[in-house]
Design a protein around this motif. Structure first.
Motif, short mmCIF file in Angstrom:
data_model
loop_
_atom_site.label_atom_id
_atom_site.label_comp_id
_atom_site.label_asym_id
_atom_site.label_seq_id
_atom_site.Cartn_x
_atom_site.Cartn_y
_atom_site.Cartn_z
N MET A 25 -9.90 -12.40 15.71
CA MET A 25 -8.97 -11.26 15.19
C MET A 25 -9.35 -11.05 13.75
SD MET A 25 -4.91 -11.67 16.43
CE MET A 25 -4.42 -10.71 15.14
N MET A 26 -10.00 -12.25 12.83
CA MET A 26 -10.22 -11.66 11.64
C MET A 26 -11.65 -10.79 11.43
SD MET A 26 -8.22 -12.82 9.52
CE MET A 26 -6.52 -13.38 9.66
N SER A 27 -11.20 -9.61 11.56
CA SER A 27 -12.35 -8.75 11.24
C SER A 27 -12.45 -8.38 9.75
CB SER A 27 -12.02 -7.33 11.97
OG SER A 27 -10.91 -6.81 11.52
N GLU A 28 -13.37 -7.77 9.62
CA GLU A 28 -13.62 -7.36 8.00
C GLU A 28 -12.55 -6.48 7.57
OE1 GLU A 28 -17.56 -6.56 5.37
OE2 GLU A 28 -17.12 -5.07 6.99
N ARG A 29 -12.19 -5.61 8.51
CA ARG A 29 -10.83 -4.85 8.20
C ARG A 29 -9.64 -5.39 7.93
NH1 ARG A 29 -11.94 0.42 9.40
NH2 ARG A 29 -13.37 -0.03 10.84
N LEU A 30 -9.27 -6.27 8.99
CA LEU A 30 -8.20 -7.22 8.48
C LEU A 30 -8.10 -8.11 7.23
CD1 LEU A 30 -7.03 -8.06 12.02
CD2 LEU A 30 -6.13 -6.62 10.65
N VAL A 31 -9.33 -8.54 7.01
CA VAL A 31 -9.65 -9.39 5.89
C VAL A 31 -9.38 -8.40 4.63
CG1 VAL A 31 -11.19 -10.68 4.34
CG2 VAL A 31 -11.24 -10.96 6.87
N ALA A 32 -9.69 -7.05 4.47
CA ALA A 32 -9.73 -6.27 3.45
C ALA A 32 -8.24 -5.74 3.30
CB ALA A 32 -10.43 -4.82 3.86
N VAL A 33 -7.52 -5.62 4.55
CA VAL A 33 -5.96 -5.36 4.29
C VAL A 33 -5.17 -6.67 3.55
CG1 VAL A 33 -3.87 -5.05 5.64
CG2 VAL A 33 -5.99 -3.82 5.91
N GLY A 34 -5.76 -7.72 4.08
CA GLY A 34 -5.19 -9.19 3.69
C GLY A 34 -5.32 -9.26 2.30
N TYR A 35 -6.59 -8.81 1.73
CA TYR A 35 -6.75 -8.92 0.15
C TYR A 35 -5.83 -7.91 -0.40
CZ TYR A 35 -10.95 -11.94 -0.11
OH TYR A 35 -11.84 -13.06 -0.06
N ALA A 36 -5.81 -6.80 0.29
CA ALA A 36 -4.76 -5.59 -0.46
C ALA A 36 -3.29 -6.14 -0.47
CB ALA A 36 -4.88 -4.39 0.30
N ASP A 37 -2.83 -6.90 0.63
CA ASP A 37 -1.73 -7.46 0.55
C ASP A 37 -1.28 -8.78 -0.38
OD1 ASP A 37 1.12 -7.61 2.06
OD2 ASP A 37 0.33 -9.63 2.56
N ALA A 38 -2.58 -9.45 -0.60
CA ALA A 38 -2.30 -10.41 -1.40
C ALA A 38 -2.18 -9.69 -2.74
CB ALA A 38 -3.42 -11.39 -1.38
N ALA A 39 -2.99 -8.92 -3.33
CA ALA A 39 -2.84 -8.20 -4.48
C ALA A 39 -1.60 -7.66 -4.84
CB ALA A 39 -3.94 -7.10 -4.61
N ARG A 40 -0.89 -6.97 -3.54
CA ARG A 40 0.52 -6.49 -3.55
C ARG A 40 1.37 -7.37 -4.04
NH1 ARG A 40 -1.68 -2.92 1.01
NH2 ARG A 40 -2.21 -1.00 -0.24
N ARG A 41 1.54 -8.73 -3.33
CA ARG A 41 2.43 -9.70 -3.23
C ARG A 41 2.13 -10.33 -4.92
NH1 ARG A 41 2.99 -13.01 2.22
NH2 ARG A 41 2.57 -11.36 3.58
N LEU A 42 1.00 -10.39 -5.41
CA LEU A 42 0.70 -11.04 -6.70
C LEU A 42 1.34 -10.05 -7.58
CD1 LEU A 42 -0.38 -13.46 -8.11
CD2 LEU A 42 -2.74 -12.18 -7.94
N SER A 43 1.22 -8.71 -7.39
CA SER A 43 1.82 -7.81 -8.55
C SER A 43 3.16 -7.81 -8.52
CB SER A 43 1.40 -6.46 -8.08
OG SER A 43 1.95 -5.40 -8.58
N SER A 44 3.85 -7.95 -7.38
CA SER A 44 5.38 -8.04 -7.39
C SER A 44 5.80 -9.36 -8.01
CB SER A 44 5.63 -8.10 -5.83
OG SER A 44 5.53 -9.24 -5.07
N SER A 45 4.99 -10.35 -8.17
CA SER A 45 5.61 -11.54 -8.79
C SER A 45 5.44 -11.26 -10.44
CB SER A 45 4.38 -12.61 -8.43
OG SER A 45 3.22 -12.50 -9.13
#
Length: 195
Positions: free
Chosen positions: A27-47
């Motif tokens: 399942m770990m396509s480049e597209r999902l990894v990109a979304v994962g990085y964006a989600d990680a950035a958003r979570r980091l931002s929320s902290s």
């Protein structure tokens, strides 16, 4: 010395739903990894709390946004090249193998954001699509100028920028907006049909 069959993953099996996170190699396509990085950035931002200690997360924060944006540009370039081939273009540079080799080769494009942005925009122009909004283009160019090759945010002392007081929320919003626009380029180009 560790056992040959022991990996970081096998050393930490799930103990139940409350601690479960899955890695699925299929399942770990480049597209999902990109979304994962964006989600990680958003979570980091929320902290972010506006405390002095928050300064230490700036480079990791920029690193994950840069990774998300780099991967999304590469995804778009592959998809836009596919659209150009489907439209009948026969340029050798548009072949999937040629595109992939160019994007993976650090001597050609690799992690170079300036080259990725230029190729992305070249495909958009060739397909007669709307250009990226100027604020998004500017954010991408500023990010590329700060860390063109992809190592500036990974290590201390590598980034060649003077000390500065920054508006964290504004910077996050600009990078998030750029990623969100890049995410929908193919949908806009194909009226939601994809490639």
């Amino acid at each position: 010395m560790t056992e040959p069959s022991l990996t970081l993953f096998t050393a930490h099996p799930s103990g139940g739903q409350s601690t479960l996170i899955q890695y699925n190699q299929h399942m770990m396509s480049e597209r999902l990894v990109a979304v994962g990085y964006a989600d990680a950035a958003r979570r980091l931002s929320s902290s972010y709390r506006g405390e002095p200690w928050d300064d230490v997360m700036l480079l990791p924060f920029l690193f994950v946004w840069r990774q998300a944006i780099e991967l999304q540009l590469k995804i778009n370039i592959r998809d836009l090249a596919t659209l150009r081939r489907k439209a009948g273009e026969t340029d050798e540079r548009l072949k999937a193998t040629a595109v992939d080799e160019r994007l993976r080769n650090p001597r050609k494009v690799g992690h170079n954001l300036t080259k990725l942005i230029a190729e992305h925009n070249e495909h958009i122009d060739a397909l007669d699509l709307d250009a990226l909004p100027s604020n998004v283009q500017t954010s991408l160019e500023l990010l590329a100028a700060l860390d063109e090759g992809g190592t500036g945010f990974r290590y201390g002392g590598v980034l060649k920028a003077p000390s500065a007081d920054l508006d964290f929320r504004s910077m996050n919003d600009a990078l998030d907006a750029a990623f969100r626009i890049l995410e929908v380029v193919i949908d806009a180009a194909t009226y939601g049909e994809g490639v």
